[in-house]
Design a protein around this motif. Structure first.
Motif, mmCIF file in Angstrom:
data_model
loop_
_atom_site.group_PDB
_atom_site.id
_atom_site.type_symbol
_atom_site.label_atom_id
_atom_site.label_comp_id
_atom_site.label_asym_id
_atom_site.label_seq_id
_atom_site.Cartn_x
_atom_site.Cartn_y
_atom_site.Cartn_z
ATOM 1 N N MET A 194 -0.261 5.433 -18.220
ATOM 2 C CA MET A 194 -1.059 4.247 -17.899
ATOM 3 C C MET A 194 -0.204 3.207 -17.172
ATOM 4 N N ALA A 195 1.005 3.010 -17.679
ATOM 5 C CA ALA A 195 1.899 2.043 -17.034
ATOM 6 C C ALA A 195 2.271 2.484 -15.629
ATOM 7 N N PHE A 196 2.488 3.793 -15.439
ATOM 8 C CA PHE A 196 2.851 4.304 -14.128
ATOM 9 C C PHE A 196 1.726 4.094 -13.114
ATOM 10 N N PHE A 197 0.486 4.438 -13.523
ATOM 11 C CA PHE A 197 -0.643 4.265 -12.607
ATOM 12 C C PHE A 197 -0.936 2.788 -12.362
ATOM 13 N N LEU A 198 -0.683 1.953 -13.363
ATOM 14 C CA LEU A 198 -0.840 0.514 -13.166
ATOM 15 C C LEU A 198 0.180 0.006 -12.147
ATOM 16 N N LEU A 199 1.412 0.515 -12.194
ATOM 17 C CA LEU A 199 2.448 0.129 -11.231
ATOM 18 C C LEU A 199 2.054 0.556 -9.826
ATOM 19 N N LEU A 200 1.537 1.789 -9.690
ATOM 20 C CA LEU A 200 1.106 2.250 -8.378
ATOM 21 C C LEU A 200 -0.022 1.376 -7.834
ATOM 22 N N TRP A 201 -0.932 0.966 -8.703
ATOM 23 C CA TRP A 201 -2.047 0.122 -8.259
ATOM 24 C C TRP A 201 -1.549 -1.250 -7.803
ATOM 25 N N LEU A 202 -0.580 -1.800 -8.563
ATOM 26 C CA LEU A 202 -0.029 -3.105 -8.183
ATOM 27 C C LEU A 202 0.710 -3.031 -6.847
ATOM 28 N N LEU A 203 1.470 -1.953 -6.642
ATOM 29 C CA LEU A 203 2.184 -1.802 -5.381
ATOM 30 C C LEU A 203 1.214 -1.670 -4.209
ATOM 31 N N ALA A 204 0.121 -0.971 -4.434
ATOM 32 C CA ALA A 204 -0.860 -0.817 -3.364
ATOM 33 C C ALA A 204 -1.557 -2.132 -3.042
ATOM 34 N N ALA A 205 -1.626 -3.027 -4.046
ATOM 35 C CA ALA A 205 -2.308 -4.307 -3.836
ATOM 36 C C ALA A 205 -1.410 -5.355 -3.183
ATOM 37 N N LEU A 206 -0.092 -5.112 -3.153
ATOM 38 C CA LEU A 206 0.830 -6.094 -2.586
ATOM 39 C C LEU A 206 0.754 -6.099 -1.068
ATOM 40 N N GLU A 207 1.081 -7.280 -0.476
ATOM 41 C CA GLU A 207 1.226 -7.382 0.973
ATOM 42 C C GLU A 207 2.538 -6.746 1.403
ATOM 43 N N ALA A 208 2.650 -6.473 2.702
ATOM 44 C CA ALA A 208 3.854 -5.798 3.207
ATOM 45 C C ALA A 208 5.105 -6.623 2.955
ATOM 46 N N ASP A 209 5.028 -7.960 3.170
ATOM 47 C CA ASP A 209 6.216 -8.778 2.970
ATOM 48 C C ASP A 209 6.583 -8.891 1.503
#
Length: 292
Positions: free
Chosen positions: A38-53
């Motif tokens: 769950m933590a891993f998929f949450l991390l992937l979701w957060l990274l996908a939601a971040l802007e490039a900078d």
């Protein structure tokens, strides 16, 4: 008859259960695994939601986890290019350049120009101090004018009515003018910048039919070049020698004034030297090249 022993034996029966459970440790392990996923998929979701900078900033933090920008506490031990991450695995879009990378071309040019200007300003200060200390140059202090121009450090050696630098209509510098030029040469030679030499005259025409102020101003500039070389200036440091006759007077209100007769030395800055070289290369283009 004896007394009868009425004590009854105590019999303990144990029930053996076959095939019982082995404890709940597997449930704890499974719960830990599920939580980690769950933590891993949450991390992937957060990274996908971040802007490039923002992703780039996060990546930079893990490369250099220091409180001070650009100062890592210890070098990275990761395998790869030494940035702390293998570029084949992580390749965030917009990843900033390494802090220790060379400056961008525009920034690099600005830094060089600033250093060039500081070097010319230091040369001006050294020349002014040398003139103040020199007993030989002290009488001619008011005939030596120095200032910083867009082209570089300009040094003008001007005539005075009672102290000319050249004999009337002559191209050879007088003894004191020769001493001034050689004194200047020793200091100019301390910087790598190239030098432009320009001769100027006043507006009074010469009496010779085959020799005008154009020839005179050019010959005087060339004579100044020879004195600079005699004083220690490298021949390759001389970038240009020209004569402008009376076309650029120092005193525009009095074209025949003595101050208009002068030699101008310009210790070129980098920008002016590059522009001059481009101009000279353009003038050297062949007719065939111009037609193309």
């Amino acid at each position: 008859m004896g007394v009868e022993d009425k004590t009854q034996p105590v019999i303990v029966k144990k029930k053996v259960v076959k095939g019982g459970h082995h404890g709940g440790s597997w449930k704890v392990a499974f719960a830990d695994f599920a939580l980690a996923m769950m933590a891993f998929f949450l991390l992937l979701w957060l990274l996908a939601a971040l802007e490039a900078d923002e992703r780039a900033a996060l990546s930079e933090y893990f490369k250099n986890p220091s409180a001070f920008e650009g100062e890592a506490m210890a070098p990275s031990q990761a395998i790869g290019d030494g940035t702390g991450a293998d570029p084949s695995i992580i390749d965030f879009e917009g990843l900033p350049d390494r802090l220790d990378a060379p400056p961008e071309p525009a920034e690099h040019d600005e830094t060089l120009l600033e250093r060039d200007r500081e070097r010319l300003e230091s040369l001006q200060e050294a020349l002014e101090e040398a003139i103040d200390r020199s007993q030989a140059l002290e009488p001619f202090k008011d005939q030596l004018l120095m200032d910083i121009t867009p082209e570089g450090l300009r040094i003008q050696i001007i005539d005075a009515e009672n102290r000319p630098m050249f004999a009337t209509a002559g191209a050879q510098p007088l003894d004191h003018a020769r001493g001034i030029l050689r004194e200047l040469a020793g200091l100019i030679n301390e910087v790598p910048n190239r030098v432009s030499i320009t001769g100027h005259t006043d507006a009074r025409p010469l009496l010779r039919e085959d020799y005008s102020n154009w020839e005179l101003s050019t010959d005087r500039a060339n004579a100044a070049r020879r004195e600079l070389i005699a004083g220690g200036t490298e021949p390759e440091q001389i970038a240009r020698v020209v004569g402008l006759s009376d076309t650029v007077p120092f005193d525009r209100d009095d074209p025949e004034a003595a101050v208009n007769r002068r030699i101008t030395l310009i210790v070129l800055n980098q920008e002016a030297e590059e522009a001059m070289l481009e101009e000279m290369e353009g003038e050297a283009a062949t007719p065939d090249a111009l037609e193309q």
